[in-house]
Design a protein around this motif. Structure first.
Motif, PDB file in Angstrom:
ATOM      1  N   GLU A 180      29.060  31.864  63.704  1.00  0.00           N
ATOM      2  CA  GLU A 180      28.062  32.537  64.364  1.00  0.00           C
ATOM      3  C   GLU A 180      28.382  33.677  64.758  1.00  0.00           C
ATOM      4  OE1 GLU A 180      26.300  32.637  68.490  1.00  0.00           O
ATOM      5  OE2 GLU A 180      27.540  32.730  69.030  1.00  0.00           O
ATOM      6  N   LYS A 181      29.453  34.359  64.026  1.00  0.00           N
ATOM      7  CA  LYS A 181      30.937  35.461  64.677  1.00  0.00           C
ATOM      8  C   LYS A 181      30.420  36.310  62.590  1.00  0.00           C
ATOM      9  CE  LYS A 181      34.361  34.900  67.746  1.00  0.00           C
ATOM     10  NZ  LYS A 181      34.290  36.818  68.529  1.00  0.00           N
ATOM     11  N   MET A 182      30.498  34.968  61.722  1.00  0.00           N
ATOM     12  CA  MET A 182      30.173  35.817  60.771  1.00  0.00           C
ATOM     13  C   MET A 182      29.121  36.063  60.165  1.00  0.00           C
ATOM     14  SD  MET A 182      32.827  34.938  58.398  1.00  0.00           S
ATOM     15  CE  MET A 182      32.443  35.396  56.585  1.00  0.00           C
ATOM     16  N   THR A 183      28.327  36.000  60.947  1.00  0.00           N
ATOM     17  CA  THR A 183      26.684  36.228  60.781  1.00  0.00           C
ATOM     18  C   THR A 183      26.444  37.587  61.617  1.00  0.00           C
ATOM     19  OG1 THR A 183      26.083  33.561  60.639  1.00  0.00           O
ATOM     20  CG2 THR A 183      24.288  35.732  60.897  1.00  0.00           C
ATOM     21  N   ALA A 184      26.380  37.539  62.796  1.00  0.00           N
ATOM     22  CA  ALA A 184      26.609  38.508  63.988  1.00  0.00           C
ATOM     23  C   ALA A 184      27.559  39.676  63.437  1.00  0.00           C
ATOM     24  CB  ALA A 184      26.640  37.735  64.865  1.00  0.00           C
ATOM     25  N   GLU A 185      28.509  39.527  63.110  1.00  0.00           N
ATOM     26  CA  GLU A 185      29.533  40.607  62.668  1.00  0.00           C
ATOM     27  C   GLU A 185      29.581  41.168  61.725  1.00  0.00           C
ATOM     28  OE1 GLU A 185      33.155  38.701  65.087  1.00  0.00           O
ATOM     29  OE2 GLU A 185      32.574  38.902  66.879  1.00  0.00           O
ATOM     30  N   GLU A 186      29.522  40.026  60.850  1.00  0.00           N
ATOM     31  CA  GLU A 186      29.515  40.028  59.024  1.00  0.00           C
ATOM     32  C   GLU A 186      28.416  40.392  58.414  1.00  0.00           C
ATOM     33  OE1 GLU A 186      33.096  40.771  57.556  1.00  0.00           O
ATOM     34  OE2 GLU A 186      34.090  40.875  59.421  1.00  0.00           O
ATOM     35  N   GLN A 187      27.342  39.568  58.678  1.00  0.00           N
ATOM     36  CA  GLN A 187      26.107  39.701  58.680  1.00  0.00           C
ATOM     37  C   GLN A 187      26.347  38.938  56.844  1.00  0.00           C
ATOM     38  OE1 GLN A 187      26.694  43.218  59.581  1.00  0.00           O
ATOM     39  NE2 GLN A 187      25.743  42.400  61.535  1.00  0.00           N
ATOM     40  N   ILE A 188      26.866  37.728  57.215  1.00  0.00           N
ATOM     41  CA  ILE A 188      27.110  37.072  56.223  1.00  0.00           C
ATOM     42  C   ILE A 188      26.699  35.704  56.306  1.00  0.00           C
ATOM     43  CG2 ILE A 188      29.137  35.306  54.633  1.00  0.00           C
ATOM     44  CD1 ILE A 188      30.232  38.324  55.128  1.00  0.00           C
ATOM     45  N   VAL A 189      26.298  34.567  55.936  1.00  0.00           N
ATOM     46  CA  VAL A 189      25.403  33.378  56.049  1.00  0.00           C
ATOM     47  C   VAL A 189      26.160  32.155  55.384  1.00  0.00           C
ATOM     48  CG1 VAL A 189      23.509  32.219  57.297  1.00  0.00           C
ATOM     49  CG2 VAL A 189      23.313  34.412  57.234  1.00  0.00           C
ATOM     50  N   LEU A 190      26.904  32.037  55.893  1.00  0.00           N
ATOM     51  CA  LEU A 190      27.231  30.191  55.801  1.00  0.00           C
ATOM     52  C   LEU A 190      26.842  29.456  56.203  1.00  0.00           C
ATOM     53  CD1 LEU A 190      31.407  30.829  56.219  1.00  0.00           C
ATOM     54  CD2 LEU A 190      29.729  31.192  54.229  1.00  0.00           C
ATOM     55  N   ARG A 191      26.850  28.309  55.374  1.00  0.00           N
ATOM     56  CA  ARG A 191      25.922  26.805  55.471  1.00  0.00           C
ATOM     57  C   ARG A 191      26.429  26.087  56.910  1.00  0.00           C
ATOM     58  NH1 ARG A 191      22.897  22.512  56.213  1.00  0.00           N
ATOM     59  NH2 ARG A 191      21.443  21.674  54.627  1.00  0.00           N
ATOM     60  N   SER A 192      25.435  26.018  57.868  1.00  0.00           N
ATOM     61  CA  SER A 192      26.469  24.795  59.065  1.00  0.00           C
ATOM     62  C   SER A 192      26.365  23.547  58.363  1.00  0.00           C
ATOM     63  CB  SER A 192      25.607  25.036  60.444  1.00  0.00           C
ATOM     64  OG  SER A 192      25.718  24.449  60.730  1.00  0.00           O
ATOM     65  N   CYS A 193      26.992  22.821  58.719  1.00  0.00           N
ATOM     66  CA  CYS A 193      27.169  21.305  57.997  1.00  0.00           C
ATOM     67  C   CYS A 193      27.157  20.537  59.580  1.00  0.00           C
ATOM     68  CB  CYS A 193      28.445  20.990  57.221  1.00  0.00           C
ATOM     69  SG  CYS A 193      28.908  21.764  55.774  1.00  0.00           S
ATOM     70  N   ALA A 194      26.751  21.019  60.521  1.00  0.00           N
ATOM     71  CA  ALA A 194      25.796  19.881  61.410  1.00  0.00           C
ATOM     72  C   ALA A 194      25.142  19.202  61.608  1.00  0.00           C
ATOM     73  CB  ALA A 194      26.326  21.219  62.866  1.00  0.00           C
ATOM     74  N   ASN A 195      24.566  18.779  60.345  1.00  0.00           N
ATOM     75  CA  ASN A 195      23.481  17.907  60.413  1.00  0.00           C
ATOM     76  C   ASN A 195      24.023  16.987  59.328  1.00  0.00           C
ATOM     77  OD1 ASN A 195      22.982  20.591  58.434  1.00  0.00           O
ATOM     78  ND2 ASN A 195      20.453  19.555  58.378  1.00  0.00           N
ATOM     79  N   PHE A 196      25.007  17.918  58.513  1.00  0.00           N
ATOM     80  CA  PHE A 196      25.479  16.335  57.915  1.00  0.00           C
ATOM     81  C   PHE A 196      25.801  15.488  58.094  1.00  0.00           C
ATOM     82  CE2 PHE A 196      25.212  20.030  54.803  1.00  0.00           C
ATOM     83  CZ  PHE A 196      24.513  19.681  53.620  1.00  0.00           C
ATOM     84  N   GLU A 197      25.562  14.156  57.750  1.00  0.00           N
ATOM     85  CA  GLU A 197      25.675  13.545  58.945  1.00  0.00           C
ATOM     86  C   GLU A 197      26.490  12.732  58.181  1.00  0.00           C
ATOM     87  OE1 GLU A 197      23.981   8.573  59.813  1.00  0.00           O
ATOM     88  OE2 GLU A 197      23.076   9.597  58.059  1.00  0.00           O
ATOM     89  N   GLY A 198      27.948  11.838  59.073  1.00  0.00           N
ATOM     90  CA  GLY A 198      29.248  11.433  58.412  1.00  0.00           C
ATOM     91  C   GLY A 198      30.331  12.550  57.952  1.00  0.00           C
ATOM     92  N   LEU A 199      29.974  13.750  58.080  1.00  0.00           N
ATOM     93  CA  LEU A 199      30.739  14.719  58.259  1.00  0.00           C
ATOM     94  C   LEU A 199      31.686  15.052  59.612  1.00  0.00           C
ATOM     95  CD1 LEU A 199      32.163  16.837  56.106  1.00  0.00           C
ATOM     96  CD2 LEU A 199      29.996  18.074  55.785  1.00  0.00           C
ATOM     97  N   ALA A 200      32.812  15.409  59.164  1.00  0.00           N
ATOM     98  CA  ALA A 200      34.193  15.654  60.575  1.00  0.00           C
ATOM     99  C   ALA A 200      33.844  16.955  60.557  1.00  0.00           C
ATOM    100  CB  ALA A 200      35.181  15.816  60.081  1.00  0.00           C
ATOM    101  N   PRO A 201      34.018  17.239  62.281  1.00  0.00           N
ATOM    102  CA  PRO A 201      33.520  19.248  62.573  1.00  0.00           C
ATOM    103  C   PRO A 201      34.171  20.479  62.552  1.00  0.00           C
ATOM    104  CG  PRO A 201      33.490  17.461  64.313  1.00  0.00           C
ATOM    105  CD  PRO A 201      33.444  16.725  62.877  1.00  0.00           C
TER     106      PRO A 201
END
Length: 371
Positions: A321-342
């Motif tokens: 969120e900080k990268m998006t809101a403060e740096e205007q850089i969108v990374l890929r959230s991996c929250a919906n990759f099943e079996g991947l540690a957070p």
């Protein structure tokens, strides 16, 4: 700017309009590292072809070729196979759905972490899913004997794999993959192989092997590598009989005339393809070094993206969120990759200037979070 109290995590890459609206930004203000699209943009030949097509009213007035003759010929030539070994659709999912139905798959082994649409497509097709957790310490790489044993123990009649693997980018060498397919064939297990990013390592593709293997279907994408995802073109390769059965389950006219002509033009641009691979290797190697400097672990990748693993104390959702809101850089959230540690995020490999901005942005945000 004060970000919303509840962290918003998109379920797919490339959702800039939705993200921009959420944070009160314009989409053009954001740099998209969440979608793995060639930063060079489409080949010049694509624009020329589309302009010429639009100048001819017949292209829009007439129905597309029902058999997609010219497109299949271009795809076959690029893959060194025959047109009768190809099926084409507007994306990977329709092809996978048709393959599951035509092969009458009942239960499929799905190694995770994996692309979320794999499980969704399997479930929607009524296929039972058996999860197999890939080892993080092995870089989420495939171990053929272990995978086959798991498939047999779970009474699976199919394996759904990606090479290079998504989200890690790990490559399973062609020889090892062939061994797995041969072992699976002995037990009448089908292998469904997604090669969406194999254009970055084309010598490792099993596309040509698929035409001789009754138990193998290879899925290919041309739109990511050639930066034309808006045209939605993917194809499957298998034996002639398997492809006939698969085609019988696809809706007619899956590809527009404009998309067909544009993709055919892109496939002929070998100079573009070679330059893309060269530039991507150099930029990915530089990013790996910079991430190591920032104490961010990167998995071995053969693609145009890197899977990032952060220290356990880093809140990666807040970092996103900080990268998006403060740096205007969108990374890929991996929250919906099943079996991947957070503790993971994924980044595309983009232009040199954009990659530098990513590194400096991460450096600043991590420093602020560690205060």
């Amino acid at each position: 700017m004060t970000p919303p109290a509840q962290i918003f995590l998109p379920t797919h890459g490339g959702q800039l309009r939705q993200i921009a609206a959420r944070y009160g930004l314009e989409p053009k203000q954001l740099i998209d590292f969440s979608a793995n699209i060639n930063p060079a943009g489409p080949p010049a030949s694509v624009f020329i072809t589309l302009q010429q097509a639009l100048a001819d009213p017949a292209v829009l007035v007439a129905y597309p070729d029902l058999e997609l003759t010219e497109l299949k010929k271009a795809l076959a030539e690029a893959s060194e196979i025959l047109p009768e070994n190809t099926a084409v659709a507007n994306g990977f999912v329709p092809l996978l759905e048709a393959a599951l139905r035509s092969l009458k798959i009942a239960r499929c082994l799905l190694p995770v972490p994996s692309f979320s649409e794999y499980r969704q497509t399997l479930t929607n097709a009524g296929v039972e899913v058996a999860r197999y957790y890939l080892a993080q310490e092995e870089g989420f790489s495939y171990q053929p004997e272990t995978l086959l044993r798991a498939a047999l123990e779970d009474d699976c009649d199919a394996l759904l794999l990606a090479n290079p693997q998504n989200p890690s980018g790990a490559l399973c060498e062609a020889g090892i993959m062939r061994d797995l397919i041969e072992m699976a064939a002995k037990h009448r297990i089908k292998v469904l192989l997604d090669e969406a990013f194999i254009d970055y390592v084309p010598t490792q593709s099993l596309t040509r092997s698929a035409i001789e293997s009754e138990n193998l279907v290879v899925f290919r994408s041309v739109t990511k590598f050639f930066a034309i995802p808006g045209l939605r073109v993917a194809y499957a390769v298998s034996s002639a009989s398997s492809i006939r059965n698969l085609n019988n389950r696809l809706a007619p006219w899956p590809i527009s005339s404009l998309a067909s002509e544009a993709v055919s033009a892109a496939l002929e641009d070998s100079a573009y393809a070679e330059e893309t691979r060269r530039e991507n290797h150099l930029r990915r190697t530089w990013l790996e070094r910079e991430m190591a400097r920032l104490k961010i672990f990167t998995y071995s990748s053969s693609t145009n993206f890197l899977l990032l693993r952060f220290a356990a104390h880093v809140d990666v959702h807040l970092l996103w969120e900080k990268m998006t809101a403060e740096e205007q850089i969108v990374l890929r959230s991996c929250a919906n990759f099943e079996g991947l540690a957070p503790v993971h995020l994924r980044t595309a490999v983009r232009s040199e200037a954009e990659n530098e901005r990513l590194v400096h942005g991460l450096e600043r945000v991590l420093a602020r979070m560690n205060r």
